[in-house]
Design a protein around this motif. Structure first.
Motif, PDB file in Angstrom:
ATOM      1  N   TYR A  71      73.132  99.681  14.895  1.00 46.50           N
ATOM      2  CA  TYR A  71      73.471  98.554  14.028  1.00 46.50           C
ATOM      3  C   TYR A  71      74.320  97.526  14.777  1.00 46.50           C
ATOM      4  O   TYR A  71      74.082  96.320  14.684  1.00 46.50           O
ATOM      5  N   GLY A  72      75.298  98.004  15.524  1.00 42.89           N
ATOM      6  CA  GLY A  72      76.175  97.102  16.262  1.00 42.89           C
ATOM      7  C   GLY A  72      75.429  96.282  17.294  1.00 42.89           C
ATOM      8  O   GLY A  72      75.667  95.076  17.445  1.00 42.89           O
ATOM      9  N   VAL A  75      73.467  93.578  15.493  1.00 39.82           N
ATOM     10  CA  VAL A  75      74.330  92.481  15.050  1.00 39.82           C
ATOM     11  C   VAL A  75      74.683  91.579  16.229  1.00 39.82           C
ATOM     12  O   VAL A  75      74.621  90.344  16.130  1.00 39.82           O
ATOM     13  N   TRP A  76      75.053  92.172  17.345  1.00 40.57           N
ATOM     14  CA  TRP A  76      75.432  91.402  18.540  1.00 40.57           C
ATOM     15  C   TRP A  76      74.259  90.563  19.027  1.00 40.57           C
ATOM     16  O   TRP A  76      74.412  89.377  19.349  1.00 40.57           O
ATOM     17  N   GLY A  79      73.452  87.718  16.419  1.00 33.30           N
ATOM     18  CA  GLY A  79      74.463  86.669  16.448  1.00 33.30           C
ATOM     19  C   GLY A  79      74.313  85.748  17.639  1.00 33.30           C
ATOM     20  O   GLY A  79      74.425  84.521  17.517  1.00 33.30           O
ATOM     21  N   ARG A  80      74.035  86.312  18.805  1.00 30.43           N
ATOM     22  CA  ARG A  80      73.852  85.505  20.021  1.00 30.43           C
ATOM     23  C   ARG A  80      72.617  84.626  19.928  1.00 30.43           C
ATOM     24  O   ARG A  80      72.590  83.521  20.471  1.00 30.43           O
ATOM     25  N   ARG A  88      80.111  79.310  16.772  1.00 29.76           N
ATOM     26  CA  ARG A  88      81.025  80.219  16.080  1.00 29.76           C
ATOM     27  C   ARG A  88      80.341  80.866  14.887  1.00 29.76           C
ATOM     28  O   ARG A  88      79.389  80.331  14.329  1.00 29.76           O
ATOM     29  N   ARG A  90      79.044  84.039  14.858  1.00 31.19           N
ATOM     30  CA  ARG A  90      77.898  84.903  15.144  1.00 31.19           C
ATOM     31  C   ARG A  90      78.020  86.288  14.529  1.00 31.19           C
ATOM     32  O   ARG A  90      77.014  86.935  14.247  1.00 31.19           O
ATOM     33  N   TRP A  91      79.263  86.739  14.278  1.00 39.00           N
ATOM     34  CA  TRP A  91      79.411  88.073  13.690  1.00 39.00           C
ATOM     35  C   TRP A  91      79.007  88.116  12.229  1.00 39.00           C
ATOM     36  O   TRP A  91      78.899  89.196  11.642  1.00 39.00           O
ATOM     37  N   TRP A  92      78.766  86.940  11.629  1.00 37.28           N
ATOM     38  CA  TRP A  92      78.214  86.938  10.277  1.00 37.28           C
ATOM     39  C   TRP A  92      76.821  87.566  10.248  1.00 37.28           C
ATOM     40  O   TRP A  92      76.317  87.908   9.166  1.00 37.28           O
ATOM     41  N   ALA A  94      76.138  90.353  10.896  1.00 38.89           N
ATOM     42  CA  ALA A  94      76.280  91.716  10.358  1.00 38.89           C
ATOM     43  C   ALA A  94      75.890  91.782   8.889  1.00 38.89           C
ATOM     44  O   ALA A  94      75.421  92.825   8.406  1.00 38.89           O
TER      45      ALA A  94
END
Length: 258
Positions: A71-72, A75-76, A79-80, A88, A90-92, A94
């Motif tokens: 999952y991580g 998300v990474w 976001g990229r 800014r 990008r962690w949204w 998730a």
């Protein structure tokens, strides 16, 4: 085995990867290096997963930890892709991935359709996370691209009294919905154009064609749910300005933020 893993396999694989990179370079579709790096990373990662996954599946804490890592990474990556460079928020990414995958996996576990065992949970969850990743990236990028191109229409909506969220949605909604097309086309043409991985894997594992077909249908329908939720969530985040591209409108204020 479907493929013999030997020297011939390695040579053919390397040649195919070089051809893919060569076509990208010749047609100027991007950086050929990206194709080579992606292929190399895939090889290293699959080798590592092959060595680790058999051990991970034996212990529930390690199994859950492995799913969190999947999952991580999703998300990474999402976001990229949605907000590259100095953007800014990008962690949204998730949120849409979790919103799509979490409820579906929860229902599968609660109903017992998928047992809490690595042999079933890892591949099913991996397929769903992959589908949510693709939908989030395509939906987010298409929505932000459309806002960059048609920001004047957003400003026109604001001038007419629309809230900024509604003005953004009017412009971005149709573009974001394009992210659903790959999944829809795959579902419409399954068995006629392609035989997807779950179906082929079940057959190679000794299941009957009927059982393999049922599993594949289940995966495709679950993917449609996951991707629909992910696209709806990422569109809402774009409309609310959660994702910000620094190279955007108004002298660099950035599409996605105010």
């Amino acid at each position: 085995m479907l493929l013999e893993v030997n020297v011939t396999f390695a040579v053919v694989l390397a040649v195919l990867l070089l051809v893919a990179a060569g076509v990208v370079a010749f047609a100027q579709l991007g950086r050929a290096r990206d194709s080579l790096v992606a292929g190399g990373r895939a090889a290293v990662q699959l080798i590592a997963v092959s060595l680790v996954i058999g051990w991970v599946m034996r212990y529930l804490p390690l199994l859950l930890g492995f799913l969190v890592v999947m999952y991580g990474v999703a998300v990474w990556t999402a976001g990229r892709r949605v907000v590259p460079g100095a953007g800014r928020g990008r962690w949204w990414a998730a949120v849409p991935i979790a919103a799509g995958v979490g409820p579906v996996v929860g229902v599968l576990l609660l109903t017992g359709l998928v047992p809490v065992r690595g042999v079933a949970l890892i591949p099913v969850t991996g397929i769903l996370i992959g589908g949510a990743l693709t939908a989030t990236v395509l939906g987010g990028r298409r929505a932000l691209d459309e806002l960059e191109t048609r920001w004047g229409e957003v400003e026109a909506g604001l001038a007419l009294g629309l809230p900024e969220r509604e003005a953004r949605l009017e412009v971005a909604r149709r573009a974001a919905s394009d992210a659903l097309l790959p999944g829809l086309d795959q579902t419409r043409t399954v068995g006629l154009v392609t035989l997807p991985g779950a179906f082929v894997g079940m057959l190679l594992g000794g299941a009957s064609p009927w059982e393999a077909g049922a599993v594949q249908l289940f995966v495709l329908v679950a993917l449609m749910v996951v991707q629909a939720v992910a696209v709806a969530a990422v569109l809402e985040l774009v409309a609310r300005g959660a994702f910000v591209r620094e190279r955007g409108r108004e002298g660099g204020a950035g599409v996605g933020g105010r």
